[in-house]
Design an enzyme around this catalytic site. Structure first.
Site, PDB file in Angstrom:
ATOM      1  N   ARG A  95       0.915  -1.475  -0.341  1.00 60.66           N
ATOM      2  CA  ARG A  95       0.257   0.214  -0.546  1.00 60.66           C
ATOM      3  C   ARG A  95       1.056   0.639  -0.210  1.00 60.66           C
ATOM      4  O   ARG A  95       1.792   1.187   1.078  1.00 60.66           O
ATOM      5  CB  ARG A  95      -1.106   0.162   1.534  1.00 60.66           C
TER       6      ARG A  95
ATOM      7  N   SER B 250       6.941  -5.503   6.422  1.00 61.68           N
ATOM      8  CA  SER B 250       6.851  -6.279   7.725  1.00 61.68           C
ATOM      9  C   SER B 250       7.604  -7.626   7.777  1.00 61.68           C
ATOM     10  O   SER B 250       6.822  -8.289   7.964  1.00 61.68           O
ATOM     11  CB  SER B 250       5.166  -6.173   7.664  1.00 61.68           C
TER      12      SER B 250
ATOM     13  N   ASP C  79       5.676  -2.971  10.263  1.00 56.59           N
ATOM     14  CA  ASP C  79       4.849  -2.773  10.670  1.00 56.59           C
ATOM     15  C   ASP C  79       3.985  -1.916  12.192  1.00 56.59           C
ATOM     16  O   ASP C  79       3.506  -1.338  12.308  1.00 56.59           O
ATOM     17  CB  ASP C  79       3.948  -3.465  10.397  1.00 56.59           C
TER      18      ASP C  79
HETATM   19  C1  BGC Z   1       6.890 -10.367  10.590  1.00 60.09           C
HETATM   20  C2  BGC Z   1       7.014  -9.097  10.970  1.00 60.09           C
HETATM   21  C3  BGC Z   1       5.724  -8.529  11.107  1.00 60.09           C
HETATM   22  C4  BGC Z   1       4.702  -9.801  11.824  1.00 60.09           C
HETATM   23  C5  BGC Z   1       3.299  -8.589  11.371  1.00 60.09           C
HETATM   24  C6  BGC Z   1       5.159 -11.433  10.746  1.00 60.09           C
HETATM   25  O1  BGC Z   1       5.798 -12.145  10.002  1.00 60.09           O
HETATM   26  O2  BGC Z   1       7.992 -10.868  10.998  1.00 60.09           O
HETATM   27  O3  BGC Z   1       7.983  -8.846  11.255  1.00 60.09           O
HETATM   28  O4  BGC Z   1       5.864  -7.510  11.868  1.00 60.09           O
HETATM   29  O5  BGC Z   1       4.559 -10.296  10.074  1.00 60.09           O
HETATM   30  O6  BGC Z   1       3.113  -8.808  10.175  1.00 60.09           O
END
Ligand code: BGC
Length: 488
Positions: A121, A181, A234
């Site tokens: 996004r 993320s 995130d």
């Molecule tokens: C990732 C994180 C992320 C979370 C939520 C996990 O699989 O390792 O870095 O913050 O997902 O998106």
């Protein structure tokens, strides 16, 4: 005269008998109606036993919740220590180099690119300097599975194209906050090396590389003049966004409960032993990466056969054990694996539907639909299942399915509560009102899920925690972080 009185009395008696007869009939017929449903369950001890077995299998008792909280807290502490080589903690506790939170006065136009689990996004945000953020433009695209499993350059070209759609034409140069993320190893806010993929991604040539550089190169290929000012997770974005939007109490953590799960929180730099350089009076946001808790071996969580099967068949075997028990990507798959087993013993006789046969075809959003049904005969579930080509279920099958979904989602909520409690304890805020900002579809949309976390926190004595839904926090947070940094 006497005869007349006698007749009147007889008439009154008749009316009284008829009325009580009717009342009795009504009561009995109501009871009878109730019996037809309960008969299928309450009176059938075997069926009740099967339902209770499922409930027990996924139940996390108060004692276990407290124990798990303690283990998570120990892993947090271990993860902050300096070690030679690999840390002994399953929780990475990644320094983010974000040492300031916004105070609500930041203003201006900012851009952010947010790459999460399912979607990419790009947004254009206006910060008005009064703790308000308005998303002026947004471009959301599902990341095709061919890119999740394809080449790195193709994925980053796709991301650059998504971003270019919201940038104003004619600007000299843009400053962009990049929310990525996945776990990255950071030495400053402007770079980060991907440690490993999660959430079903397996794109080649990215692990071990600086994702900011990869995006920079893709922007250059696309002829876009932009500077990535900040790279954040995130959870960090959610924490930053809530600090800007909610000034009534301190925000201590940002949590994502969506496709994946993770938390970031505010730590004293003096407690981050592994930081080479630190300001002992300062703070730093830590990206915990709690999804990997209790990996590679299950030491503290008690996996069911289905958890073990799911892990074994996943593309990241023996990793992210906690995430695999709590996040949206996996809950539906746990239910599907249970249904496969129940169908082997003919307790759920519908194993010829694709949704039951194919891995990951029973999604968490389907569990959501099932749990929503509060009709006496679970008729909404019946029509929903018919649409999935699972027709003619019995009341028992529907009840079993609903109880199974509840058992799996409540287990997730109680595990999350234990992990939140560990953060609250880590920052010493048990007796103070503080905000834990949460975003993600599981938290926002799944029936009773948020309440189940809150109730479990109350049960453990953490009733002062305020869980605050912070929608779009990950993107807004990146834009804000870019604004905070450009003011420096
Ligand atoms: C990732 C994180 C992320 C979370 C939520 C996990 O699989 O390792 O870095 O913050 O997902 O998106």
């Amino acid at each position: 005269m006497d005869k007349l009185r006698e007749r009147r009395n007889l008439f009154i008696l008749g009316v009284a008998i008829a009325t009580s007869g009717l009342a009795l009939y009504y009561m009995l017929s109501k009871k009878k109606k109730k019996l037809t449903i309960d008969q299928q369950l309450n009176l059938d001890r075997d069926k009740l036993h099967i339902i209770n077995r499922i409930k027990d299998k996924y139940h996390i008792s108060y004692e276990n919740m407290v124990k798990i909280k303690g283990h998570i807290l120990s892993e947090f502490q271990l993860g902050l220590q300096k070690v030679d080589g690999e840390s002994q903690s399953s929780i990475k506790m990644l320094p983010t180099f974000i040492t300031k939170k916004p105070n609500g006065t930041e203003e201006g136009i900012c851009y952010a690119l947010d790459v999460g689990g399912t979607n990419a996004r790009a947004i254009k945000v206006k910060l008005d300097g009064n703790g308000k953020a308005e998303i002026l433009e947004t471009r959301k695209q599902v990341i095709p599975s061919s890119l999740m499993n394809g080449r790195g350059d193709d994925l980053f070209d796709f991301l650059a194209a998504c971003l270019s759609d919201v940038l104003d034409e004619g600007a000299e140069r843009y400053s962009i906050g990049f929310t990525f993320s996945f776990p990255v190893d950071q030495r400053n806010v402007r770079s980060g090396y991907l440690i490993k993929w999660t959430k079903g991604f397996n794109t080649s040539d990215v692990t071990g590389k600086d994702v900011v550089k990869l995006l920079d190169q893709a922007l250059e290929r696309a002829g876009i003049k932009a500077e990535i000012t900040v790279l954040i997770n995130d959870t960090v974005g959610t924490l930053i966004a809530s600090s800007y939007l909610n000034t009534e109490h301190e925000t201590i953590a940002g949590i994502i409960l969506g496709t994946g799960s993770n938390a970031a929180y505010v730590e004293k730099q003096s407690s981050i032993e592994k930081l080479d350089e630190k300001d002992n009076d300062g703070i730093m946001v830590i990206n915990t990466e709690w999804g990997n808790f209790d990996s590679p071996l299950y030491k503290y969580l008690i996996p069911t056969e289905q958890d073990i099967m799911l892990d074994k068949d996943s593309i990241n075997f023996s990793q992210q054990h906690f995430e695999k028990m709590i996040s949206g990507m996996y809950l539906g798959e746990i239910v599907r694996l249970e249904l496969m087993e129940l169908s082997e013993s003919s307790l759920f006789r519908h194993n010829n539907s694709e949704n039951i046969l194919k891995p990951y075809h029973f999604g968490t959003e389907m569990m959501s639909e099932i749990e929503k049904d509060n009709t006496p005969t679970l008729s909404n579930i019946e029509s929903f299942l018919s649409k999935l080509s699972i027709p003619n279920t019995t009341y028992f099958e529907r009840k079993l399915l609903k109880e199974l979904c509840t058992a799996v989602s409540v287990r997730s909520a109680r595990l999350v509560a234990a992990a939140i409690a560990a953060i609250v304890e880590k920052v010493g805020k048990i007796d103070e009102h503080c905000i834990v900002a949460v975003d993600g579809s599981l938290y926002e949309l799944y029936p009773n899920y948020a309440d189940n976390i809150k109730n479990a926190l109350n049960e453990m004595g953490y009733s002062k925690v305020i869980l605050k839904l912070t929608k779009d926090g990950s993107g807004i947070g990146a834009a804000l972080a870019a604004a905070v940094l450009s003011n420096e």
